[in-house]
Enzyme design. Sequence first.
Site, PDB file in Angstrom:
ATOM      1  N   ASP A 287      42.647  31.717  44.175  1.00 23.04           N
ATOM      2  CA  ASP A 287      42.559  31.617  42.711  1.00 23.04           C
ATOM      3  C   ASP A 287      43.382  30.439  42.245  1.00 23.04           C
ATOM      4  O   ASP A 287      44.562  30.594  41.966  1.00 23.04           O
ATOM      5  CB  ASP A 287      43.037  32.935  42.083  1.00 23.04           C
ATOM      6  CG  ASP A 287      42.807  32.973  40.585  1.00 23.04           C
ATOM      7  OD1 ASP A 287      42.024  32.149  40.080  1.00 23.04           O
ATOM      8  OD2 ASP A 287      43.412  33.824  39.916  1.00 23.04           O
ATOM      9  N   GLU A 321      43.475  27.841  32.891  1.00 24.84           N
ATOM     10  CA  GLU A 321      42.646  29.053  32.781  1.00 24.84           C
ATOM     11  C   GLU A 321      43.519  30.290  32.680  1.00 24.84           C
ATOM     12  O   GLU A 321      43.248  31.192  31.892  1.00 24.84           O
ATOM     13  CB  GLU A 321      41.712  29.154  33.991  1.00 24.84           C
ATOM     14  CG  GLU A 321      40.653  30.266  33.862  1.00 24.84           C
ATOM     15  CD  GLU A 321      41.123  31.618  34.355  1.00 24.84           C
ATOM     16  OE1 GLU A 321      40.456  32.616  34.030  1.00 24.84           O
ATOM     17  OE2 GLU A 321      42.153  31.718  35.045  1.00 24.84           O
TER      18      GLU A 321
HETATM   19 ZN   LIG Z   1      41.082  32.261  38.403  1.00 19.88          ZN
END
Ligand SMILES: [Zn+2]
Length: 458
Positions: A287, A321
């Site tokens: 991620d 994000e």
């Molecule tokens: Zn992410």
Amino acid sequence: MRMWGAALLMPLAAALSAAQAPEPAATGAARIAQAALRDPSSYALVESLTTEVGQRLAGTAADARAVEWAKAKLGAMGFDDVHTESFPLTAWIRGAESAEVVAPAPQKLALTALGGSVATDADGIEAEIALFRTYAELLAASQGALAGKIAVVTQRMVRVQHGGGYGAANPIRRAGPSEAAKRGAVAYLLRSLGTDDHRLPHTGALSYAEGAPRIPAAALSNPDADQLERLAARGPVRVRLLLAPRTQENAQSWNVVAEAKGRARPEEIVLIGAHLDSWDLGTGAIDDGAGVAIVATVGKLIASLPQRPQRTVRIVLFGAEEMDRSGPAYGAAHEGEARRIVLASEADFGARRVYAVLLPTAVAGSDFAKALAATLAPLGAFVDPRAPLGGGDDIHQLQKAGVPVAYLGQNGLDYFDIHHTADDTLDKIDARELAQATAVWAAFTYLAAESDVDFRAK
Ligand SMILES: [Zn+2]
């Protein structure tokens, strides 16, 4: 003479035009997928990013180094344009964090602050806990019911391949702190939004509601949430909590953009994105270093084709994000060209295989969907006829402005075992699975860019 010349020249002209005629789109898509399977770039990129930059918390010096890394990598990949677009944000920086059960049985608790959480006093908060096994039970508590208490919610998120359990449990982390504060709580703890049974807690952002007191909030590891459930079943439990994060106003982050211009309709854009920022506990491998690697590699493969697809392919590496800032910033800056972005997707669900692609409803059952399905079959993926619910957090704003989105579903069965934990590191990535995901994204992107299909619903 003229006749002879024409007769002599015609076979040559025919041969030339045959060489220059666009090959069938499906042939090009299959070829680029094969190239992606053989290309070691995607794993090399995530290895480089997680090693040379490491964690990349938005708005920090590490974020700025990640942006320099991205500009250098993309700059060497044959794009027509690589640039950055900055936007302001308040950076949040983790500090010391610890917690312990004070009574009845003193012991340490494994937890981590939620992104955006305020700090406790320097000597911490000590209070009795009020434990709720579901979020609904907390919401059912009356105003003032939690006065002076540390609220604890131990609801579990559900493990499913497409990751839907995360969305369902998300309000517990996002909104829970303010809901507890409205009812009088002095701090908020939740069971990590994670499907593991290790003692590494999962961080993630909260969003304080306007008008509610801002209280410190942290996530417990799964075994620690279990422990508090057992202790609370036996009687009152007192917990001490210390969190010392800080914020930095007037910070900035950047979206990094690269384009391979289309050969026939360059004003029409197929946008594929991923996010460059990460949480600070691990190195942001799944991620979203993996997503960065996928879309950058796809862009490189398309940029270096001897014949570009008709439409422009734009790569966007979003800068914040995790703090929910880069999507809104990009959407606001590019609202005026939303009509020209014919399709968008974001790679933000790890490094495992893509097993399904969900297309905008406008092309359900179309020749485009059939060509894509035929291209994906040898790769072990299919076209799921259902409509995508969303394409990714960073392209949500574009979607609201009318941009059609596609969703490429990666196998996320174990994604939430390590998501947002200190264990999100490179060793979790299988280079072959990542190459398969890159191949599916490459075929999908190529076909969308080579087609003249209108993905917008009529
Ligand atoms: Zn992410």
